[in-house]
Design an enzyme around this catalytic site. Structure first.
Site, mmCIF file in Angstrom:
data_model
loop_
_atom_site.group_PDB
_atom_site.id
_atom_site.type_symbol
_atom_site.label_atom_id
_atom_site.label_comp_id
_atom_site.label_asym_id
_atom_site.label_seq_id
_atom_site.Cartn_x
_atom_site.Cartn_y
_atom_site.Cartn_z
ATOM 1 N N CYS A 118 58.406 70.430 41.467
ATOM 2 C CA CYS A 118 59.548 70.276 40.562
ATOM 3 C C CYS A 118 59.046 69.543 39.327
ATOM 4 O O CYS A 118 57.966 69.843 38.828
ATOM 5 C CB CYS A 118 60.683 69.524 41.247
ATOM 6 S SG CYS A 118 60.222 67.865 41.838
ATOM 7 N N ARG A 175 64.304 75.324 32.637
ATOM 8 C CA ARG A 175 63.048 74.576 32.532
ATOM 9 C C ARG A 175 61.880 75.436 33.003
ATOM 10 O O ARG A 175 60.814 75.426 32.392
ATOM 11 C CB ARG A 175 63.121 73.281 33.344
ATOM 12 C CG ARG A 175 64.069 72.254 32.758
ATOM 13 C CD ARG A 175 64.045 70.950 33.558
ATOM 14 N NE ARG A 175 62.798 70.227 33.386
ATOM 15 C CZ ARG A 175 62.441 69.160 34.106
ATOM 16 N NH1 ARG A 175 63.247 68.710 35.061
ATOM 17 N NH2 ARG A 175 61.296 68.557 33.885
#
Length: 283
Positions: free
Chosen positions: A238, A180
């Protein structure tokens, strides 16, 4: 004060003169809804069995506000958060231990919020529910109302601009999976990639196979390799401020203070004017 407590340490504390309040924060990031599967139900899991005396806390409703421009798990309304903590029996003078199903992310989010809101004594059960060897119960307790009133500001909080600045002036860690960060896949948010200048530091690498945190010395060595020096200001983000709280907790175990960008990538990527970097390098 230690940020975590072992299962044996918790068993001893529960028989002590000032036993901790127990919060069960079982939760999972559910991408299964897109595949037609029902989302994880933390309350149902709690009702199937929990630590004796533990009270369930709903991450999505009590530890975060509704998703929106500020991200998928923005800071909770203080009145809602405070009421949830008092309902669970949390008082300023009583220690608190938080646990989840073992991943540690949700428990860390509750730990960080309580610290940010001024609670002086809160720890996470290392390894979560799977580490507990004692009995479980199904009855739902009704503890006496606590007196905790949130007074924010005790722990570091970053907004988008501060996170961008920190990526240049200090160390900004990206706690998501490496793919990611690199922009190879983005299963949830509208744009793939990372904040320019941020360093990839998946929080899953802070724990061992048993789900417990690595020893403090190993964590310190890991963060040093990522550029965290003794005088560096450190921040973490995050996807939505949950797994990043787990990395802030790992840093605390290592004795390193860190700030949390709660809005994280879900907020950052919602603004098309914010820059996005892809690939393995910070820039």
């Amino acid at each position: 004060m230690n940020a975590i407590i072992s299962a044996s340490g918790l068993a001893s504390a529960l028989t002590g003169v000032n036993p901790p309040v127990l919060l069960d924060v079982r939760w999972q990031l559910t991408a299964a809804k897109a595949a037609g599967e029902p989302p994880f139900d933390g309350r149902a899991a709690y009702e199937e069995g929990h630590l004796p005396g533990a009270v369930f806390v709903d991450l999505d409703r009590e530890l975060a506000s509704a998703p929106g421009g500020a991200g998928r798990h923005p800071l909770p309304d203080l009145a809602v958060f405070g009421a949830a903590m008092r309902r669970a029996g949390v008082s300023s003078g009583t220690p608190v231990v938080v646990y989840d199903g073992g991943q540690g992310w949700a428990a860390a989010r509750a730990w960080w919020l309580l610290r940010w809101a001024g609670h002086p004594d809160v720890r996470v059960l290392d390894g979560g529910l799977p580490a507990w060897e004692g009995p479980l119960e199904k009855s739902v307790p009704t503890p006496a109302e606590g007196d905790f009133v949130p007074e924010p500001g005790a722990a570091g909080l970053l907004d988008a601009d501060a996170a961008a600045d920190l990526a240049r002036s200090g160390v900004l860690l990206d706690a998501r999976a490496g793919e990611r960060y690199r922009g190879e896949v983005e299963p949830i948010d509208p744009v793939a990639g990372h904040i320019p200048g941020a360093v990839s530091a998946p929080t899953t690498q802070n724990v061992g196979p048993d789900g417990c945190f690595l020893p403090a010395e190993e964590l310190r060595a890991r963060f040093k390799e990522l550029g965290v020096t003794a005088d560096a200001r450190v921040g973490v983000y995050c996807g939505s401020g949950v797994s990043a709280a787990h990395e802030v907790l790992a840093l605390a175990v290592a004795g390193i203070p860190a700030e949390l960008y709660v809005g994280s990538w879900s907020e950052w990527s919602s603004d098309p004017d914010r820059p996005v970097a892809v690939g393995p390098d910070p820039e």
